[in-house]
Scaffold this motif. Structure first.
Motif, short mmCIF file in Angstrom:
data_model
loop_
_atom_site.label_atom_id
_atom_site.label_comp_id
_atom_site.label_asym_id
_atom_site.label_seq_id
_atom_site.Cartn_x
_atom_site.Cartn_y
_atom_site.Cartn_z
N GLU A 186 0.80 -1.23 0.00
CA GLU A 186 0.00 0.00 0.00
C GLU A 186 0.83 1.28 0.00
OE1 GLU A 186 -3.40 2.32 2.56
OE2 GLU A 186 -2.16 0.81 3.54
N PRO A 187 1.88 1.42 0.82
CA PRO A 187 2.62 2.68 0.81
C PRO A 187 3.20 3.03 -0.56
CG PRO A 187 3.23 1.39 2.73
CD PRO A 187 2.35 0.53 1.88
N ALA A 188 3.64 2.03 -1.31
CA ALA A 188 4.20 2.30 -2.64
C ALA A 188 3.11 2.73 -3.62
CB ALA A 188 4.93 1.07 -3.16
N TRP A 189 1.91 2.23 -3.47
CA TRP A 189 0.82 2.54 -4.39
C TRP A 189 0.15 3.85 -4.07
CZ3 TRP A 189 -2.75 -1.69 -6.64
CH2 TRP A 189 -1.99 -2.67 -7.30
N THR A 190 -0.04 4.12 -2.80
CA THR A 190 -0.79 5.32 -2.41
C THR A 190 0.10 6.49 -2.10
OG1 THR A 190 -0.85 4.63 -0.09
CG2 THR A 190 -2.71 3.94 -1.50
N GLY A 191 1.36 6.28 -1.85
CA GLY A 191 2.27 7.36 -1.51
C GLY A 191 2.16 7.76 -0.06
N ARG A 192 1.34 7.04 0.72
CA ARG A 192 1.24 7.35 2.15
C ARG A 192 2.36 6.64 2.89
NH1 ARG A 192 -3.97 5.95 5.03
NH2 ARG A 192 -3.59 3.95 4.07
N SER A 193 2.80 7.26 3.94
CA SER A 193 3.78 6.58 4.78
C SER A 193 3.06 6.03 5.99
CB SER A 193 4.89 7.54 5.21
OG SER A 193 4.33 8.60 5.95
N VAL A 194 3.51 4.90 6.43
CA VAL A 194 2.83 4.22 7.54
C VAL A 194 3.28 4.76 8.87
CG1 VAL A 194 2.42 2.01 8.61
CG2 VAL A 194 2.58 2.17 6.16
#
Length: 194
Positions: A186-194
């Motif tokens: 998910e972080p790579a796809w959405t650009g969000r950092s966990v």
């Protein structure tokens, strides 16, 4: 449009998970158990039940005897037994002669409509009490077949329930694997950092 790839769970590929392999082998095992083991269990149970019922019938034939007796009087009216499949019966007192002991009487059940003075065949135990006749060969076979069918059905039910438990466990593990994979992706796809 959906397309299915046959055998994808058995062939090595990136999409195949361990739970897919377990589920495939479980399906093969379930098929084997349902089509081979369940009928074998039913046949063994029927064979055992036939032997047991046959021995019981032989023992009852040895302990019981059939005599020809005359109805002396009616003790009770007709008793309807629709759930047993038997004809309605009435309790009567019958008299018969035993060699060496003279006339004897006993209360027994006979088909309803039997009147005093009628001659009937009754089964007696060693004490001279009226009892049911011993089961015949068709009753023994019916008992064996019933036990075999019940054992087959029970075995199939256990197999299907076990398969449901394994499949539910596999589904929970598969969903947990997907959650872990999505958490990593998910972080790579959405650009969000966990």
């Amino acid at each position: 449009m959906r397309s299915r790839v046959r055998g994808w769970r058995r062939r090595p590929n990136e999409l195949r998970r361990r739970s897919d392999v377990v589920e495939t082998w479980t399906l093969l095992g379930v098929g084997l158990l349902l089509f081979v083991a369940a009928p074998l269990v039913g046949m063994v149970a029927a064979w055992w039940a036939h032997g047991d019922a046959h021995a019981t019938a032989e023992k009852q034939r040895a302990e019981r005897r059939q005599v020809r007796a005359m109805v002396v009087r009616t003790v009770s009216g007709a008793l309807h037994t629709p759930q047993t499949g038997r004809r309605p019966s009435a309790k009567v007192t019958v008299r018969w002669a035993e060699p060496g002991t003279g006339p004897r009487t006993s209360a027994v059940r006979v088909p309803s409509g039997t009147r005093p003075g009628d001659t009937v065949h009754v089964w007696l135990d060693s004490r001279g009490r009226g009892v049911l006749p011993p089961p015949d060969d068709s009753a023994v076979r019916l008992h064996a077949a019933t036990m075999g069918v019940c054992a087959t059905g029970a075995t199939a039910a256990v197999v299907v329930l076990g398969h449901g438990l394994v499949r539910g466990t596999a589904m929970r593990r598969r969903l947990a694997e997907w959650d872990r994979a999505w958490a990593a992706t998910e972080p790579a796809w959405t650009g969000r950092s966990v």
